[in-house]
Scaffold this active site. Sequence first.
Site, short mmCIF file in Angstrom:
data_model
loop_
_atom_site.label_atom_id
_atom_site.label_comp_id
_atom_site.label_asym_id
_atom_site.label_seq_id
_atom_site.Cartn_x
_atom_site.Cartn_y
_atom_site.Cartn_z
CB SER A 224 -4.59 -10.74 3.67
OG SER A 224 -5.69 -9.85 3.64
CG ASP B 149 -2.01 1.01 1.21
OD1 ASP B 149 -2.28 1.62 0.16
OD2 ASP B 149 -2.62 1.21 2.28
#
Length: 176
Positions: free
Chosen positions: A115, A32
């Site tokens: 994840s 991110d």
Amino acid sequence: MLEVRVADITTLEVDAIVNAANRSLLGGGGVDGAIHRAAGPQLLEECRRLGGCETGDAKATGGHALRADHVIHTVGPVWHGGDRDEPEALASCYRRSLEVARELGCRSIAFPAISTGVYGYPSGEAARVAVETVATHGSGIDVIFCCFSEGSAEHHRAALRELGWRERGSAFDPPG
């Protein structure tokens, strides 16, 4: 076509890259943070207008300074041992990202290992969910599983081989 590659996702020339985002979509660590840094401040401005994103969903922005035309932001589940619907939520990330890519007219997309960083999803289990979901729902789109390490890449390759995909260099051909 499905491909497994160890690379920096921010450098890939594809129609869309997928960002393993947090619910705010306002940047963070890992993939991110790398995507936000590489795309430039316009990405953050555009993300602010999206109003966040729920776990398992996906939303798109422009690619800004990236080589990709689009960034598809998806929020993966935090791992709690697998008994809180984590596999279903993770599969939803891949499905929704592919749906958004189709809506945008994308013909190629690159996924990180969603994840598996600070959210703690075990890499091998996450790779199986990713591969099974993309193999089932990814028809018509070239997909790159862009892994951060050779270990992650090997988990993806093993999952593809278990499903009967035939390895050809970094690419895989469907069973049959």
